[in-house]
Scaffold this motif. Structure first.
Motif, PDB file in Angstrom:
ATOM      1  N   ASN A 158     -23.778 -43.944 -13.484  1.00  0.00           N
ATOM      2  CA  ASN A 158     -22.407 -43.958 -13.994  1.00  0.00           C
ATOM      3  C   ASN A 158     -21.604 -42.751 -13.512  1.00  0.00           C
ATOM      4  O   ASN A 158     -20.433 -42.889 -13.132  1.00  0.00           O
ATOM      5  CB  ASN A 158     -22.421 -44.002 -15.527  1.00  0.00           C
ATOM      6  N   ASN A 159     -22.232 -41.579 -13.492  1.00  0.00           N
ATOM      7  CA  ASN A 159     -21.528 -40.397 -13.029  1.00  0.00           C
ATOM      8  C   ASN A 159     -21.281 -40.439 -11.522  1.00  0.00           C
ATOM      9  O   ASN A 159     -20.275 -39.912 -11.042  1.00  0.00           O
ATOM     10  CB  ASN A 159     -22.311 -39.138 -13.402  1.00  0.00           C
ATOM     11  N   THR A 160     -22.191 -41.056 -10.790  1.00  0.00           N
ATOM     12  CA  THR A 160     -21.992 -41.198  -9.347  1.00  0.00           C
ATOM     13  C   THR A 160     -20.798 -42.101  -9.055  1.00  0.00           C
ATOM     14  O   THR A 160     -20.026 -41.846  -8.115  1.00  0.00           O
ATOM     15  CB  THR A 160     -23.262 -41.760  -8.681  1.00  0.00           C
ATOM     16  N   ARG A 161     -20.617 -43.143  -9.851  1.00  0.00           N
ATOM     17  CA  ARG A 161     -19.445 -44.000  -9.674  1.00  0.00           C
ATOM     18  C   ARG A 161     -18.164 -43.209  -9.886  1.00  0.00           C
ATOM     19  O   ARG A 161     -17.220 -43.323  -9.102  1.00  0.00           O
ATOM     20  CB  ARG A 161     -19.511 -45.169 -10.664  1.00  0.00           C
ATOM     21  N   ALA A 162     -18.131 -42.399 -10.948  1.00  0.00           N
ATOM     22  CA  ALA A 162     -16.953 -41.569 -11.207  1.00  0.00           C
ATOM     23  C   ALA A 162     -16.761 -40.544 -10.096  1.00  0.00           C
ATOM     24  O   ALA A 162     -15.626 -40.248  -9.692  1.00  0.00           O
ATOM     25  CB  ALA A 162     -17.105 -40.869 -12.557  1.00  0.00           C
ATOM     26  N   PHE A 163     -17.850 -40.021  -9.581  1.00  0.00           N
ATOM     27  CA  PHE A 163     -17.837 -39.037  -8.499  1.00  0.00           C
ATOM     28  C   PHE A 163     -17.194 -39.641  -7.245  1.00  0.00           C
ATOM     29  O   PHE A 163     -16.274 -39.062  -6.658  1.00  0.00           O
ATOM     30  CB  PHE A 163     -19.281 -38.616  -8.231  1.00  0.00           C
ATOM     31  N   LEU A 164     -17.663 -40.810  -6.855  1.00  0.00           N
ATOM     32  CA  LEU A 164     -17.139 -41.471  -5.656  1.00  0.00           C
ATOM     33  C   LEU A 164     -15.709 -41.951  -5.858  1.00  0.00           C
ATOM     34  O   LEU A 164     -14.890 -41.921  -4.939  1.00  0.00           O
ATOM     35  CB  LEU A 164     -18.042 -42.649  -5.272  1.00  0.00           C
ATOM     36  N   LEU A 165     -15.403 -42.387  -7.085  1.00  0.00           N
ATOM     37  CA  LEU A 165     -14.046 -42.823  -7.404  1.00  0.00           C
ATOM     38  C   LEU A 165     -13.055 -41.681  -7.240  1.00  0.00           C
ATOM     39  O   LEU A 165     -11.942 -41.872  -6.736  1.00  0.00           O
ATOM     40  CB  LEU A 165     -13.993 -43.363  -8.827  1.00  0.00           C
ATOM     41  N   SER A 166     -13.455 -40.485  -7.639  1.00  0.00           N
ATOM     42  CA  SER A 166     -12.574 -39.327  -7.535  1.00  0.00           C
ATOM     43  C   SER A 166     -12.295 -38.970  -6.075  1.00  0.00           C
ATOM     44  O   SER A 166     -11.189 -38.547  -5.735  1.00  0.00           O
ATOM     45  CB  SER A 166     -13.194 -38.125  -8.256  1.00  0.00           C
ATOM     46  N   ILE A 167     -13.288 -39.139  -5.214  1.00  0.00           N
ATOM     47  CA  ILE A 167     -13.076 -38.892  -3.787  1.00  0.00           C
ATOM     48  C   ILE A 167     -12.196 -39.990  -3.190  1.00  0.00           C
ATOM     49  O   ILE A 167     -11.202 -39.718  -2.506  1.00  0.00           O
ATOM     50  CB  ILE A 167     -14.419 -38.827  -3.042  1.00  0.00           C
ATOM     51  N   GLY A 168     -12.555 -41.244  -3.463  1.00  0.00           N
ATOM     52  CA  GLY A 168     -11.805 -42.373  -2.915  1.00  0.00           C
ATOM     53  C   GLY A 168     -10.401 -42.483  -3.456  1.00  0.00           C
ATOM     54  O   GLY A 168      -9.554 -43.178  -2.870  1.00  0.00           O
ATOM     55  N   GLY A 169     -10.115 -41.779  -4.557  1.00  0.00           N
ATOM     56  CA  GLY A 169      -8.774 -41.817  -5.125  1.00  0.00           C
ATOM     57  C   GLY A 169      -7.717 -41.291  -4.186  1.00  0.00           C
ATOM     58  O   GLY A 169      -6.518 -41.511  -4.400  1.00  0.00           O
ATOM     59  N   ALA A 170      -8.135 -40.606  -3.114  1.00  0.00           N
ATOM     60  CA  ALA A 170      -7.177 -40.149  -2.103  1.00  0.00           C
ATOM     61  C   ALA A 170      -6.422 -41.332  -1.506  1.00  0.00           C
ATOM     62  O   ALA A 170      -5.258 -41.194  -1.098  1.00  0.00           O
ATOM     63  CB  ALA A 170      -7.904 -39.383  -1.001  1.00  0.00           C
ATOM     64  N   LEU A 171      -7.053 -42.491  -1.453  1.00  0.00           N
ATOM     65  CA  LEU A 171      -6.416 -43.685  -0.878  1.00  0.00           C
ATOM     66  C   LEU A 171      -5.322 -44.235  -1.772  1.00  0.00           C
ATOM     67  O   LEU A 171      -4.545 -45.095  -1.353  1.00  0.00           O
ATOM     68  CB  LEU A 171      -7.479 -44.765  -0.626  1.00  0.00           C
ATOM     69  N   THR A 172      -5.244 -43.757  -3.022  1.00  0.00           N
ATOM     70  CA  THR A 172      -4.174 -44.179  -3.940  1.00  0.00           C
ATOM     71  C   THR A 172      -3.146 -43.056  -4.093  1.00  0.00           C
ATOM     72  O   THR A 172      -2.506 -42.927  -5.126  1.00  0.00           O
ATOM     73  CB  THR A 172      -4.751 -44.543  -5.320  1.00  0.00           C
ATOM     74  N   LEU A 173      -3.018 -42.243  -3.028  1.00  0.00           N
ATOM     75  CA  LEU A 173      -2.118 -41.080  -3.039  1.00  0.00           C
ATOM     76  C   LEU A 173      -2.520 -40.073  -4.118  1.00  0.00           C
ATOM     77  O   LEU A 173      -1.680 -39.326  -4.628  1.00  0.00           O
ATOM     78  CB  LEU A 173      -0.660 -41.512  -3.233  1.00  0.00           C
ATOM     79  N   GLY A 174      -3.799 -40.070  -4.458  1.00  0.00           N
ATOM     80  CA  GLY A 174      -4.315 -39.117  -5.428  1.00  0.00           C
ATOM     81  C   GLY A 174      -4.096 -39.514  -6.871  1.00  0.00           C
ATOM     82  O   GLY A 174      -4.560 -38.814  -7.772  1.00  0.00           O
ATOM     83  N   LEU A 175      -3.410 -40.637  -7.100  1.00  0.00           N
ATOM     84  CA  LEU A 175      -3.099 -41.035  -8.473  1.00  0.00           C
ATOM     85  C   LEU A 175      -4.361 -41.369  -9.257  1.00  0.00           C
ATOM     86  O   LEU A 175      -4.499 -40.980 -10.425  1.00  0.00           O
ATOM     87  CB  LEU A 175      -2.141 -42.221  -8.476  1.00  0.00           C
ATOM     88  N   LEU A 176      -5.274 -42.098  -8.629  1.00  0.00           N
ATOM     89  CA  LEU A 176      -6.512 -42.474  -9.312  1.00  0.00           C
ATOM     90  C   LEU A 176      -7.373 -41.249  -9.593  1.00  0.00           C
ATOM     91  O   LEU A 176      -7.984 -41.138 -10.662  1.00  0.00           O
ATOM     92  CB  LEU A 176      -7.285 -43.492  -8.460  1.00  0.00           C
ATOM     93  N   THR A 177      -7.402 -40.325  -8.654  1.00  0.00           N
ATOM     94  CA  THR A 177      -8.164 -39.090  -8.855  1.00  0.00           C
ATOM     95  C   THR A 177      -7.588 -38.284 -10.010  1.00  0.00           C
ATOM     96  O   THR A 177      -8.324 -37.792 -10.879  1.00  0.00           O
ATOM     97  CB  THR A 177      -8.150 -38.244  -7.571  1.00  0.00           C
ATOM     98  N   ALA A 178      -6.270 -38.142 -10.023  1.00  0.00           N
ATOM     99  CA  ALA A 178      -5.619 -37.387 -11.099  1.00  0.00           C
ATOM    100  C   ALA A 178      -5.849 -38.056 -12.447  1.00  0.00           C
ATOM    101  O   ALA A 178      -6.137 -37.390 -13.452  1.00  0.00           O
ATOM    102  CB  ALA A 178      -4.122 -37.263 -10.814  1.00  0.00           C
ATOM    103  N   TRP A 179      -5.751 -39.397 -12.469  1.00  0.00           N
ATOM    104  CA  TRP A 179      -5.965 -40.117 -13.719  1.00  0.00           C
ATOM    105  C   TRP A 179      -7.401 -39.964 -14.203  1.00  0.00           C
ATOM    106  O   TRP A 179      -7.650 -39.809 -15.406  1.00  0.00           O
ATOM    107  CB  TRP A 179      -5.612 -41.586 -13.554  1.00  0.00           C
ATOM    108  N   ALA A 180      -8.358 -39.988 -13.273  1.00  0.00           N
ATOM    109  CA  ALA A 180      -9.765 -39.831 -13.655  1.00  0.00           C
ATOM    110  C   ALA A 180      -9.988 -38.473 -14.325  1.00  0.00           C
ATOM    111  O   ALA A 180     -10.698 -38.374 -15.333  1.00  0.00           O
ATOM    112  CB  ALA A 180     -10.660 -39.964 -12.427  1.00  0.00           C
ATOM    113  N   MET A 181      -9.374 -37.425 -13.789  1.00  0.00           N
ATOM    114  CA  MET A 181      -9.532 -36.100 -14.390  1.00  0.00           C
ATOM    115  C   MET A 181      -8.870 -36.045 -15.767  1.00  0.00           C
ATOM    116  O   MET A 181      -9.441 -35.544 -16.732  1.00  0.00           O
ATOM    117  CB  MET A 181      -8.928 -35.033 -13.475  1.00  0.00           C
TER     118      MET A 181
END
Length: 226
Positions: free
Chosen positions: A90-113
């Motif tokens: 589960n944490n690895t999914r969140a980990f990879l999601l935070s990196i891949g969030g760059a493809l959403t202009l960082g919005l997904l990464t920011a939301w995850a944090m």
């Protein structure tokens, strides 16, 4: 180019740029973005605490909306290694999601944090209110000192990648990806993921033992209270 030639060139490249030096360079490059991710998480924690102060218990709200809580049934019955595997996946999914969030202009990464911070702040405040601040500190700190930096590193990589894309679009950078960048960032990502591995085993084995040892009487008293 045959495989032996490729391996030779790879060994030569790594020999000229050892992993320790690559990790230091990667941290220098990403530290500002990691700090930004940590700041977003901290803002989320404050929001989560304020939501509870306003009467919003997110555990209860999510249970009402979804008909289930944040954690799947049966988690509490898992053995140590099974729980560690569950946490790591589960944490690895969140980990990879935070990196891949760059493809959403960082919005997904920011939301995850922000979202993770809100959940930790809200749930932590609930537990601290019911059981005590010392309980939540013992419950979070042993694995949190590994897990949170790992997630911040992943988010920092995502934010830095977005920035490099922006530089390329504006013409201030010739290429988004270069071999040294991919190599040193890969070393940083691996180091972050290894922190997740440590966190999963600490949370599965160390945290429950500490809570049971230090707070068994308090929890028994709460369970026996009318």
């Amino acid at each position: 180019m045959d495989h032996s030639s490729r391996r030779a060139r790879l060994r030569a490249f790594v020999g000229d740029y050892p992993p320790r030096a690559a990790l230091v360079d990667a941290w220098d490059e990403h530290s500002r973005y990691v700090g930004f991710a940590a700041g977003l998480f901290a803002v989320g924690v404050v929001i989560g605490v304020l939501l509870l102060a306003a009467g919003y218990n997110l555990l209860e709200i999510i249970a009402e909306l979804l008909g289930e809580g944040l954690f799947p049934e049966g988690v509490g019955e898992m053995g140590g290694f099974e729980l560690a595997q569950f946490l790591l996946v589960n944490n690895t999914r969140a980990f990879l999601l935070s990196i891949g969030g760059a493809l959403t202009l960082g919005l997904l990464t920011a939301w995850a944090m922000l979202f993770n911070g809100i959940i930790v702040g809200n749930v932590g405040a609930v537990v601290a209110e019911r059981v005590g601040v010392d309980y939540i500190l013992v419950g979070l700190l042993p694995h949190g000192i590994f897990e949170l930096p790992a997630l911040f590193i992943a988010a920092g990589v995502g934010f830095r990648l977005l920035y490099r894309f922006g530089q390329r679009i504006l013409g201030s950078r010739n290429a988004v990806f270069t071999k040294p960048y991919l190599y040193r960032t890969g070393v940083l990502i691996l180091a972050g993921w290894l922190l997740l591995v440590v966190a999963a085993f600490v949370e599965a084995f160390v945290t429950p033992a500490l809570l049971e040892t230090l707070f068994a009487e308090r929890l028994e008293g709460m369970n026996g209270a009318p």
